[in-house]
Design an enzyme around this catalytic site. Structure first.
Site, PDB file in Angstrom:
ATOM      1  N   SER A 103      -0.744   8.659   0.216  1.00  0.00           N
ATOM      2  CA  SER A 103      -0.702   9.669   1.413  1.00  0.00           C
ATOM      3  C   SER A 103       0.613  10.785   1.624  1.00  0.00           C
ATOM      4  CB  SER A 103      -1.381   8.530   2.435  1.00  0.00           C
ATOM      5  OG  SER A 103      -1.424   9.663   3.568  1.00  0.00           O
ATOM      6  N   TYR A 140       0.818   2.050   7.848  1.00  0.00           N
ATOM      7  CA  TYR A 140       0.052   2.956   7.256  1.00  0.00           C
ATOM      8  C   TYR A 140       1.236   3.227   6.051  1.00  0.00           C
ATOM      9  CZ  TYR A 140      -3.131   6.468   5.460  1.00  0.00           C
ATOM     10  OH  TYR A 140      -3.732   7.407   5.189  1.00  0.00           O
ATOM     11  N   LYS A 151       1.302   3.339   2.342  1.00  0.00           N
ATOM     12  CA  LYS A 151       1.591   4.170   1.162  1.00  0.00           C
ATOM     13  C   LYS A 151       2.526   5.199  -0.175  1.00  0.00           C
ATOM     14  CE  LYS A 151      -2.868   5.095   2.162  1.00  0.00           C
ATOM     15  NZ  LYS A 151      -4.158   4.858   0.699  1.00  0.00           N
TER      16      LYS A 151
END
Length: 292
Positions: A157, A171, A175
């Protein structure tokens, strides 16, 4: 003739959004697809067999081949069952697209242990577990003298690479870990005929629409007939290309959004200072003064 004729692919998190577009395009290009989706909410809670089956029904109605799978990719046995299903249903496995993910955004000072653990589990372990079982399958085939021309496409991401986002420590860390794992796996599995790459997509999904500070951007309406730069359908062609048998890339991370693709270089050496002896607080202050 499709670009993926005869290939068997697993796509995780394929019931909605980007993963759904992957599954539909893979099937349209001739692949047999295992459509995996637990069917949970944005935060990973709950389950629903409906999203995966709906995508399968859509593929079959269009003349393609697909089966549904609702295993939890963060579960070791579930990930193995997913790989085993591809082999038993379609006779092998050629492509693994790791896409499943959730969000539990919170600022660090208020993030709970559960919010950290859940995101790391679904994203990072949820990429590793299917990869590990697929890698064992490909290694066994290669050691037996069978030809292997497999491909793994992981989903990193922007948040974990070139565009960190406040409120997404869990997150972003997951990632970034996926991007690093991709590079390691590319080195390890190349000897068995497996290429491993990753994408860092930017598109409109239920997760990005729920991301603070980003939802309004992705929610903007696009006039009919104009190019929708945030459509998740823009991501799938690159993933399908990376899944083709003769794609030359290995160990790459590509950012993709709308009509743009650019390669991410990762950590690189930058400015350097040196000393003839050991570092001290004084000479560090002197040498690094211009860097502040």
């Amino acid at each position: 003739m499709g670009a993926l004729d005869g290939r068997v692919a697993i796509v995780t998190g394929a019931g909605r959004g980007i993963g759904r577009e992957h599954a539909l395009l893979f099937a349209a290009e001739g692949a047999s697809v295992v459509v995996n989706d637990l069917g949970g909410a944005n935060d990973g809670s709950g389950s629903d067999a409906g999203p995966a089956q709906q995508v399968v029904d859509e593929i079959i109605a269009a003349g393609g081949k697909a089966v549904a799978n609702t295993d939890n990719v963060a579960d070791w046995a579930g990930a193995k069952a997913l790989v085993d299903q591809a082999v038993s249903e379609f006779g092998g496995l050629d492509v693994l697209v790791n896409n499943a993910g959730i969000l539990r955004d919170a600022f660090i000072a208020g993030m709970s242990e559960a919010e950290w653990d859940a995101v790391i589990a679904v994203h990072l372990k949820g990429h590793f577990a299917p990869l590990r079982h697929a890698a064992e399958y490909w290694k066994t085939r290669s050691k037996a003298g069978e030809p292997v021309a497999a491909s793994v496409i992981n989903t990193a991401s922007a948040s974990g690479t070139f565009m960190p986002n406040a409120g997404q420590a869990n997150y972003g860390a997951a990632k970034a870990g996926i991007a690093a794992m991709t590079l390691v796996a590319a080195q390890e599995l190349e000897r068995y005929g497996v290429r491993v790459n990753a994408i860092a997509p930017i598109a409109r999904t239920r997760l990005t629409l729920a991301t603070p500070g980003m939802g309004a951007l992705f929610a903007q309406e696009v006039p009919e007939g104009e190019f929708d730069a945030f459509s998740p359908a823009n991501i799938a062609p690159l993933v399908a290309y990376l899944g083709t048998e003769k794609c030359p890339f290995n160990g790459k991370v590509f950012a993709v959004q709308g009509g743009a693709i650019f390669e991410l270089d990762g950590w690189r050496g930058g400015r350097t200072v040196e000393t003839d002896g050991p570092w001290t607080l004084d000479n560090l202050d002197e040498h690094l003064a211009d860097w502040a």
